[in-house]
Design an enzyme around this catalytic site. Structure first.
Site, PDB file in Angstrom:
ATOM      1  N   LYS A  13      36.134  14.485  31.381  1.00 46.42           N
ATOM      2  CA  LYS A  13      36.781  13.190  31.654  1.00 46.42           C
ATOM      3  C   LYS A  13      37.591  12.707  30.462  1.00 46.42           C
ATOM      4  O   LYS A  13      38.733  12.321  30.587  1.00 46.42           O
ATOM      5  CB  LYS A  13      35.750  12.078  31.903  1.00 46.42           C
ATOM      6  CG  LYS A  13      34.840  12.223  33.044  1.00 46.42           C
ATOM      7  CD  LYS A  13      33.989  10.965  33.243  1.00 46.42           C
ATOM      8  CE  LYS A  13      33.137  10.560  32.060  1.00 46.42           C
ATOM      9  NZ  LYS A  13      32.012  11.441  31.767  1.00 46.42           N
ATOM     10  N   ARG A  88      29.168   3.202  35.283  1.00 45.17           N
ATOM     11  CA  ARG A  88      28.192   4.288  35.251  1.00 45.17           C
ATOM     12  C   ARG A  88      26.982   4.041  36.134  1.00 45.17           C
ATOM     13  O   ARG A  88      26.089   4.867  36.190  1.00 45.17           O
ATOM     14  CB  ARG A  88      27.714   4.466  33.822  1.00 45.17           C
ATOM     15  CG  ARG A  88      28.243   5.740  33.165  1.00 45.17           C
ATOM     16  CD  ARG A  88      27.743   5.731  31.782  1.00 45.17           C
ATOM     17  NE  ARG A  88      27.637   6.970  31.108  1.00 45.17           N
ATOM     18  CZ  ARG A  88      28.545   7.432  30.260  1.00 45.17           C
ATOM     19  NH1 ARG A  88      29.694   6.812  30.115  1.00 45.17           N
ATOM     20  NH2 ARG A  88      28.300   8.506  29.574  1.00 45.17           N
ATOM     21  N   ARG A 127      30.427  21.402  22.187  1.00 45.85           N
ATOM     22  CA  ARG A 127      31.481  20.429  21.884  1.00 45.85           C
ATOM     23  C   ARG A 127      31.512  20.048  20.400  1.00 45.85           C
ATOM     24  O   ARG A 127      30.475  19.744  19.802  1.00 45.85           O
ATOM     25  CB  ARG A 127      31.215  19.186  22.730  1.00 45.85           C
ATOM     26  CG  ARG A 127      32.252  18.114  22.604  1.00 45.85           C
ATOM     27  CD  ARG A 127      32.323  17.285  23.829  1.00 45.85           C
ATOM     28  NE  ARG A 127      31.189  16.373  23.992  1.00 45.85           N
ATOM     29  CZ  ARG A 127      31.096  15.511  24.998  1.00 45.85           C
ATOM     30  NH1 ARG A 127      32.041  15.458  25.917  1.00 45.85           N
ATOM     31  NH2 ARG A 127      30.043  14.731  25.095  1.00 45.85           N
ATOM     32  N   ARG A 160      28.700  15.617  18.023  1.00 48.16           N
ATOM     33  CA  ARG A 160      28.238  14.256  18.315  1.00 48.16           C
ATOM     34  C   ARG A 160      26.720  14.202  18.222  1.00 48.16           C
ATOM     35  O   ARG A 160      26.040  15.138  18.613  1.00 48.16           O
ATOM     36  CB  ARG A 160      28.660  13.864  19.730  1.00 48.16           C
ATOM     37  CG  ARG A 160      29.938  13.078  19.760  1.00 48.16           C
ATOM     38  CD  ARG A 160      30.419  12.901  21.154  1.00 48.16           C
ATOM     39  NE  ARG A 160      29.425  12.325  22.062  1.00 48.16           N
ATOM     40  CZ  ARG A 160      29.716  11.889  23.275  1.00 48.16           C
ATOM     41  NH1 ARG A 160      30.955  11.964  23.720  1.00 48.16           N
ATOM     42  NH2 ARG A 160      28.776  11.384  24.056  1.00 48.16           N
ATOM     43  N   ARG A 171      20.807  12.842  29.404  1.00 47.32           N
ATOM     44  CA  ARG A 171      22.091  12.283  29.857  1.00 47.32           C
ATOM     45  C   ARG A 171      22.468  12.838  31.234  1.00 47.32           C
ATOM     46  O   ARG A 171      22.994  12.110  32.074  1.00 47.32           O
ATOM     47  CB  ARG A 171      23.193  12.589  28.832  1.00 47.32           C
ATOM     48  CG  ARG A 171      23.071  11.696  27.596  1.00 47.32           C
ATOM     49  CD  ARG A 171      23.829  12.248  26.412  1.00 47.32           C
ATOM     50  NE  ARG A 171      25.252  12.305  26.615  1.00 47.32           N
ATOM     51  CZ  ARG A 171      26.062  13.205  26.032  1.00 47.32           C
ATOM     52  NH1 ARG A 171      25.564  14.119  25.228  1.00 47.32           N
ATOM     53  NH2 ARG A 171      27.340  13.161  26.249  1.00 47.32           N
TER      54      ARG A 171
HETATM   55  P1  AMP Z   1      30.032   9.005  26.645  1.00 46.51           P
HETATM   56  O1  AMP Z   1      30.843   9.205  25.427  1.00 46.51           O
HETATM   57  O2  AMP Z   1      30.817   8.414  27.787  1.00 46.51           O
HETATM   58  O3  AMP Z   1      29.263  10.234  27.062  1.00 46.51           O
HETATM   59  O4  AMP Z   1      28.925   7.892  26.284  1.00 46.51           O
HETATM   60  C1  AMP Z   1      27.985   8.091  25.247  1.00 46.51           C
HETATM   61  C2  AMP Z   1      26.812   7.129  25.407  1.00 46.51           C
HETATM   62  O5  AMP Z   1      27.290   5.772  25.341  1.00 46.51           O
HETATM   63  C3  AMP Z   1      26.083   7.216  26.742  1.00 46.51           C
HETATM   64  O6  AMP Z   1      25.103   8.239  26.754  1.00 46.51           O
HETATM   65  C4  AMP Z   1      25.469   5.823  26.840  1.00 46.51           C
HETATM   66  O7  AMP Z   1      24.356   5.699  25.960  1.00 46.51           O
HETATM   67  C5  AMP Z   1      26.576   4.953  26.264  1.00 46.51           C
HETATM   68  N1  AMP Z   1      27.526   4.512  27.304  1.00 46.51           N
HETATM   69  C6  AMP Z   1      28.828   4.880  27.452  1.00 46.51           C
HETATM   70  N2  AMP Z   1      29.389   4.268  28.510  1.00 46.51           N
HETATM   71  C7  AMP Z   1      28.411   3.510  29.065  1.00 46.51           C
HETATM   72  C8  AMP Z   1      28.360   2.652  30.200  1.00 46.51           C
HETATM   73  N3  AMP Z   1      29.403   2.468  31.000  1.00 46.51           N
HETATM   74  N4  AMP Z   1      27.180   2.022  30.457  1.00 46.51           N
HETATM   75  C9  AMP Z   1      26.115   2.182  29.654  1.00 46.51           C
HETATM   76  N5  AMP Z   1      26.082   2.986  28.589  1.00 46.51           N
HETATM   77  C10 AMP Z   1      27.229   3.656  28.279  1.00 46.51           C
END
Ligand code: AMP
Length: 214
Positions: A13, A88, A127, A160, A171
Site C-alpha cells: 500500500k 483500519r 523490508r 522498522r 499485525r
Molecule cells: P503501518 O505503517 O500502516 O503498518 O502502521 C504501523 C503501526 O501504526 C500499526 O501496526 C499500528 O500500531 C499503528 N497504526 C497505523 N495506522 C493506524 C490506524 N489507522 N489505526 C490504529 N493504529 C494505526
C-alpha cells in the site's frame, strides 16, 4: 481524487501510494508514518501510541482520527489525497465517513491490494529503508545493485522496529480481525476496487493506474 488504500501489512500500500503521489500530486497520508514521526519527535501523542505500535496492536481510534482531521485540513490535500493505513477498523471507517459528510467530500474508491498470505511474510521480514535516501527496499526482492548502492554510499539498511517476526504475526492477525471486514463494508458501498498486488512494483502500479482509470 480521494481514495483509501486497503490491504494487509506488506501488501505494498505504502509503496504504491507514494508512487501515485509522485505521479498525480495528491498527497499520500499514512497514519503509520504520522505516528512514527510523532514517536520519533517524542510528542505526547507519540508517547501514547508507542506501546501499541511496538506490539503491533492498533493505536486508539480517537488518536488516529485527530491526526487524519488535522492532516486533510492542510492546503495540499484540498483537491485530493490517498489514505494509506486508514481506516483500519469499522469504527474508523464510520469516523471517516462522518468527517467526509461534515466537509462535503466524496470517497471515490477503496482499493484493495490483494496479496497471498505466504508472500506477505517475506515482504515484511525483508523490508528495509535506506537511511540516506528513505528509499524502500527488500532484501529478498530488490535488485542487489540497489541494496549495494545504499551501503556503498555510506547508508544503512534500516528495519522498522515492528517488522520482527513476533510483531508481524500479531499485525497480520489484527488485520484479519479488524481491517479485513472493511472489504465488505466498501463493497456494499459500491466503491471497492481490487488490484492483484502479487507482482513487481511496476506491474502492480500499472494495474493500479488501470483500475483507477488514470
Ligand atoms: P503501518 O505503517 O500502516 O503498518 O502502521 C504501523 C503501526 O501504526 C500499526 O501496526 C499500528 O500500531 C499503528 N497504526 C497505523 N495506522 C493506524 C490506524 N489507522 N489505526 C490504529 N493504529 C494505526
Amino acid at each position: 481524487m480521494r481514495i483509501v488504500m486497503l490491504g494487509a501489512p506488506g501488501s505494498g500500500k505504502g509503496t504504491q501510494a507514494k508512487r501515485l503521489e509522485a505521479a498525480c500530486g495528491f498527497p499520500q497520508i499514512s497514519t503509520g508514518d504520522l505516528l512514527r514521526q510523532a514517536v520519533a519527535d517524542e510528542t505526547e501523542l507519540g508517547l501514547k501510541a508507542k506501546a501499541a505500535m511496538d506490539a503491533g496492536d492498533l493505536v486508539s481510534d480517537d488518536i488516529v482520527l485527530g491526526m487524519i482531521r488535522e492532516r486533510i485540513a492542510k492546503d495540499d490535500a484540498d483537491t485530493g489525497f490517498i489514505l494509506d493505513g486508514y481506516p483500519r477498523n469499522r469504527q474508523q471507517a464510520e469516523d471517516l465517513a462522518a468527517v467526509f459528510d461534515e466537509l462535503g467530500l466524496t470517497l471515490d474508491a477503496a482499493v484493495l491490494m490483494d496479496v497471498p498470505q505466504d508472500v506477505l511474510m517475506k515482504r515484511l521480514t525483508g523490508r528495509r529503508t535506506c537511511s540516506l535516501t528513505g528509499r524502500l527496499l527488500n532484501i529478498y526482492f530488490s535488485p542487489q545493485e540497489e541494496l549495494d548502492e545504499c551501503v556503498k554510499n555510506g547508508g544503512e539498511l534500516l528495519q522498522r522496529k515492528d517488522d520482527n517476526e513476533e510483531t508481524i504475526g500479531n499485525r497480520l492477525q489484527v488485520y484479519e480481525r479488524e481491517t479485513a471486514p472493511l472489504i465488505d463494508y466498501y463493497r456494499s458501498a459500491g466503491i471497492l476496487q481490487t488490484v492483484s498486488a502479487d507482482g513487481s512494483v511496476d506491474e502492480v502500479y500499472s494495474s493500479l493506474v488501470g483500475t483507477l482509470g488514470l
